[in-house]
Design an enzyme around this catalytic site. Structure first.
Site, PDB file in Angstrom:
ATOM      1  N   CYS A 150       0.808  -1.222   0.000  1.00 45.02           N
ATOM      2  CA  CYS A 150       0.000   0.000   0.000  1.00 45.02           C
ATOM      3  C   CYS A 150       0.842   1.274   0.000  1.00 45.02           C
ATOM      4  O   CYS A 150       0.662   2.161  -0.836  1.00 45.02           O
ATOM      5  CB  CYS A 150      -0.918   0.030   1.220  1.00 45.02           C
ATOM      6  SG  CYS A 150      -1.954  -1.423   1.427  1.00 45.02           S
ATOM      7  N   HIS A 201       5.088   6.884   4.258  1.00 43.36           N
ATOM      8  CA  HIS A 201       3.800   6.628   4.902  1.00 43.36           C
ATOM      9  C   HIS A 201       3.216   7.970   5.312  1.00 43.36           C
ATOM     10  O   HIS A 201       3.949   8.929   5.505  1.00 43.36           O
ATOM     11  CB  HIS A 201       3.952   5.714   6.110  1.00 43.36           C
ATOM     12  CG  HIS A 201       2.688   4.967   6.435  1.00 43.36           C
ATOM     13  ND1 HIS A 201       1.558   5.584   6.871  1.00 43.36           N
ATOM     14  CD2 HIS A 201       2.390   3.657   6.343  1.00 43.36           C
ATOM     15  CE1 HIS A 201       0.606   4.681   7.060  1.00 43.36           C
ATOM     16  NE2 HIS A 201       1.080   3.512   6.743  1.00 43.36           N
TER      17      HIS A 201
END
Length: 564
Positions: A70, A90
């Protein structure tokens, strides 16, 4: 005279619309497989709104996520660069203190944010298990077993008077066991409130995160954002938490699909897409808005609950394939390599006024040779001056989407597994062949599986991979499933092809500079001075709820029961 005046006003309005900047609505699913939506052949999951986007716009079947994970794939989507250039990015929150918000979207170009700043994990939802099960077994249960065996052995030796064991040894071992058990209890108690929370701009509005009506709450906020900005060009990035585990759904969708909670979550997300499209139509913005629906990468096939429920989707779009767990697709000719899965195909549909309505775009558009009006793209993006020095790996796809080109400008694509160059893909100019060379492949476990089920994810180094000398070479135009590698005996240009691909790899790697490792020990360790708690909470209780969850939250956007 009045007719001329009306005609002049009409022409001025038409010219203004043609030169105005479009709106962008980017809808990003999490871990949705390419075999899940109906428009990609699934006949047992209901996704009417995503399917309608595909029918009215363009569907891509060669849309490769830049990473099978992701975080880096989203970094590539936001920057147009290979994730290796940015590091493993992130969202996160702080860097140095609890007020810097260095990773916050509002400090990176966005004007409004409502969502989760960290990963949605099983541990965030009670009863969904834990992603730390293996670590707990290794760091807690095994040491406790060793301590227990040591205590029993020492006690037996002392009782049999075979050895003199000081009482302090027993006390130290018991204290060590107590510390380990205490650490486990604190982890289980505090992990959820300290790591699972919801933000609205810079404020924590819910801690710990509640999944009750979560998709409906975020959808209502997204539609309100569109209404607030209807008079000016806007960018809406709707980054769905679904269908990443922990899986969740509202009671309106629970138990309604044929595929358990995973199917329920997919169908609720499709409903959300429909609500956003409905608002665009209602405000007459649909013709001025480019809607882009995708997934950050393919399905996480290793997601199986402790009760044996499959919580991952389908990465297959081939009829009757063994890995398709959500119903047989009906498009066996679509080109999507998934067998080795280090880069995954993700579903993508786009809609904008004037885009040619084609069933699918592969390496070449399927509407070549048709005579039809071409859309006018009214806006040319420009790169800010302070970013001129950055290497941008992406290319403008609008000529391909508008049917003005027959293929993407990407001749080479480089596949990374974490920081390791795993494979390279080459579509030579004026050729129908699509070559893909693998330098290493993951060792799926157990043997014969289509994923790394024993480790939950596939690692990219050491004993977890098999290196290939020479590289495995596939012609995806003839072997899209990557089942039969070509050899010098079957391909006369074998060596020539590999040499051309190696030269491209060499040119690419010379442009890659080392960046800080955002998964280093110092970055992943818990830092109490950065821990966020909602202001109304006391000490480490970190509990508050300022979110509206009542049944009336949707207002006029109540569920259409016919779609449930």
């Amino acid at each position: 005279m009045k007719i001329r005046l009306l005609l002049l006003l009409f022409l001025c309005e038409a010219q203004s619309r043609a030169t105005s900047k479009p709106n962008f609505v980017v809808l990003i699913a999490d871990d949705l497989g390419i075999g899940d939506p109906g428009c990609y052949g699934n006949t047992t999951l209901r996704t009417p709104n995503i399917d309608a986007l595909a029918r009215g716009g363009v569907k891509l079947t060669q849309h490769l996520a830049a990473s099978p994970l992701c975080t880096p794939s989203r970094a590539a989507l936001m920057t147009g660069r290979y994730p290796i250039r940015s590091g493993k990015w992130h969202l996160g929150v702080h860097c140095h203190n609890k007020t810097d918000f260095c990773h916050h979207p509002l400090n990176h170009g966005f004007d409004y944010f409502h969502g989760v700043p960290v990963t949605n994990l099983r541990d965030c939802k009670p009863g969904q298990g834990s992603v730390f099960t293996s670590a707990i077994r290794l760091l807690v249960f095994i040491p406790l077993q060793v301590i227990a065996i040591a205590l029993l052995t020492l006690a037996a030796l002392k009782w049999l008077k075979l050895a003199h064991v000081p009482r302090a040894v027993f006390i130290c071992l018991l204290l060590l066991a107590a510390v380990i058990l205490g650490a486990l209890v604190c982890f289980l108690h505090y992990f959820r409130p300290l790591n699972c929370f919801l933000f609205q701009n810079y404020d924590i509005t819910q801690q710990p995160l509640s999944y009750d009506n979560l998709t409906q709450r975020l959808t209502a906020d997204a539609t309100q954002f569109i209404r607030r900005n209807a008079e000016t060009p806007f960018l809406l990035v709707m980054s769905y938490i679904q269908v990443h585990t922990a899986l969740f759904t509202s009671k309106d969708f629970a138990g309604k699909s044929r595929h358990g909670i995973y199917g329920d979550a997919v169908e609720e997300m499709d409903w959300s897409v429909g609500q956003i499209l409905k608002v665009l139509e209602e405000l007459r913005l649909a013709n001025d808005t480019l809607v882009y629906f995708t997934s950050d990468q393919g399905a996480h096939v290793e997601e199986v609950s402790t009760r044996g429920e499959v919580h991952g989707g389908s990465n297959s779009i081939y009829k009757g394939d063994s890995v398709d767990k959500l119903g047989p697709p009906s498009s066996p000719g679509v080109r999507c390599s998934f067998t080795l899965e280090l880069w995954q195909c993700s579903p993508v549909v786009l809609q904008y006024e004037g885009l040619p309505c084609v069933p699918a775009i592969e390496q070449r558009t399927q509407n070549s040779g048709r005579s039809r009006p071409r859309a006018i793209w009214p806006w040319t993006p420009s790169r800010p001056s302070h970013l001129f020095h950055r290497i941008i790996d992406g290319h403008d796809l609008m000529p391909l989407l508008l049917g003005q080109r027959q293929r993407s400008e990407h001749e080479f694509l480089f596949h990374y597994c974490n920081v390791y160059l795993n494979a390279v893909r080459w579509h030579p100019p004026n050729s129908t062949s699509i070559w893909k060379a693998f330098f290493f492949t993951p060792n799926f476990t157990p043997e014969g599986a289509n994923g790394c089920f024993l480790t939950h994810v596939c690692f990219c180094y050491g004993q977890f991979v098999t290196h290939h000398h020479p590289p495995l070479l596939f012609d995806l135009s003839k072997d899209p499933r990557e089942r039969n590698p070509v050899t010098p005996a079957t391909e006369p240009r074998f060596q020539e092809i590999l040499e051309a691909m190696q030269r491209a790899v060499d040119r690419h790697t010379q442009t890659v500079q080392k960046v800080p490792n955002q998964l280093s020990l110092g970055n992943v360790m818990w830092k109490p001075w950065l821990q966020m708690c909602c202001p109304s909470s006391s000490r480490l209780s970190c509990q508050c709820d300022q979110e509206e969850q009542d049944e009336g939250i949707l207002g006029a956007e109540k569920l259409d029961e016919s779609k449930v």
